[in-house]
Design a protein around this motif. Structure first.
Motif, PDB file in Angstrom:
ATOM      1  N   ARG A 119       0.736  -1.121  -0.044  1.00  0.00           N
ATOM      2  CA  ARG A 119      -0.039   0.005  -0.103  1.00  0.00           C
ATOM      3  C   ARG A 119       0.850   1.511  -0.149  1.00  0.00           C
ATOM      4  O   ARG A 119       0.228   2.476   0.168  1.00  0.00           O
ATOM      5  N   ALA A 130       1.784  -1.549  -6.255  1.00  0.00           N
ATOM      6  CA  ALA A 130       0.478  -1.576  -5.253  1.00  0.00           C
ATOM      7  C   ALA A 130      -0.676  -1.550  -6.630  1.00  0.00           C
ATOM      8  O   ALA A 130      -0.483  -1.028  -7.451  1.00  0.00           O
ATOM      9  N   ALA A 170      -5.347   3.798   2.256  1.00  0.00           N
ATOM     10  CA  ALA A 170      -5.537   2.417   1.733  1.00  0.00           C
ATOM     11  C   ALA A 170      -6.942   1.966   1.760  1.00  0.00           C
ATOM     12  O   ALA A 170      -7.619   1.609   1.027  1.00  0.00           O
ATOM     13  N   VAL A 192      -6.486  -4.712   1.879  1.00  0.00           N
ATOM     14  CA  VAL A 192      -5.521  -3.741   2.340  1.00  0.00           C
ATOM     15  C   VAL A 192      -4.306  -4.447   3.106  1.00  0.00           C
ATOM     16  O   VAL A 192      -3.200  -3.912   2.865  1.00  0.00           O
TER      17      VAL A 192
END
Length: 243
Positions: A119, A130, A170, A192
């Protein structure tokens, strides 16, 4: 190659963690007290830190609070032998990105590090770039009083920039790109944190911090379903009829 700072006053523990992470191709440094950790993190050249809560000079929670107060947003995973719920909650409220009670399984630690790095810009050595679902409106989302710039990874409230920890952003980002859909807590945890487990206090604390920073009405709890950012009103919602 992601750079990791390990902060713990137990040399045997530090050696074991350094050996583990270097074996996974991380660039690892270590220090044994809070003052050294503070100076190292202020240099700003670490991608993540593993921070023991119980340090001999500055306790880890005070150190975390000081860093966040200075605007330092280096992702930090807190480590402790206690794992008391109130201590975990405090650490997350102060800006910690995750919390791992000792002792822990080596694979769990590596997975948590990878999940946090996923993240952040650059990602971990095993995580790749990411992942982010494509946003709408030119990568900018306008909510009542809140503006999210997905490209710059910045959030504004009433035109003023809001400082979010990486994992707070995130969570917000994932809810934002799924706007109008109630997202299950377990789904958020998986996306996440990268760990498929039941929703934990970690997620609840991040939601609570986002509400304090952005307003209680930005993220809505759908009892029995999860969390959502309400969909934008349609044009019909604003139409009034006259007799």
């Amino acid at each position: 190659m992601a750079r990791v700072l390990v902060v713990d006053d137990d040399p045997r523990f530090v050696r074991a963690i350094v050996r583990l992470l270097r074996g996974r191709k991380y660039d690892v440094e270590s220090v044994y007290d809070g003052e050294s950790a503070l100076q190292a993190l202020r240099r700003g050249n670490f991608d993540i830190a593993l921070l023991d809560v119980n340090l001999p000079d500055i306790d880890g929670l005070s150190l975390l609070h000081q860093l966040r107060d200075e605007g330092n947003q280096t992702p930090i995973i807190l480590l402790t032998v206690h794992g008391r719920a109130h201590e975990q909650a405090l650490g997350l409220r102060l800006g910690g990105d995750d919390y791992i009670p000792k002792p822990f399984d080596a694979e769990v630690l590596v997975a948590r590090v990878q999940a946090v790095l996923r993240r952040t810009a650059g990602g971990g050595p095993s995580s790749g770039p990411a992942e982010r679902p494509p946003a709408t409106r030119g990568d900018v989302l306008e909510l009542p009083a809140v503006r999210i710039d997905f490209t710059a990874r910045q959030v504004f409230k009433d035109g003023v920039a809001v400082r979010l920890a990486p994992m707070e952003y995130a969570v917000l980002e994932y809810l934002a790109v799924n706007r109008g859909r109630a997202v299950a807590k377990e789904e958020i945890m998986l996306h996440v944190w990268g760990i498929e487990r039941r929703a934990s206090r970690t997620l609840a604390e991040h939601i609570s911090r986002l509400r304090r920073k952005l307003g209680d009405d930005v993220i809505v709890t759908q009892t029995g379903f999860g969390y959502l950012i309400p969909a934008a009103p349609t044009s019909l919602d604003s139409v009034t009829t006259t007799p």
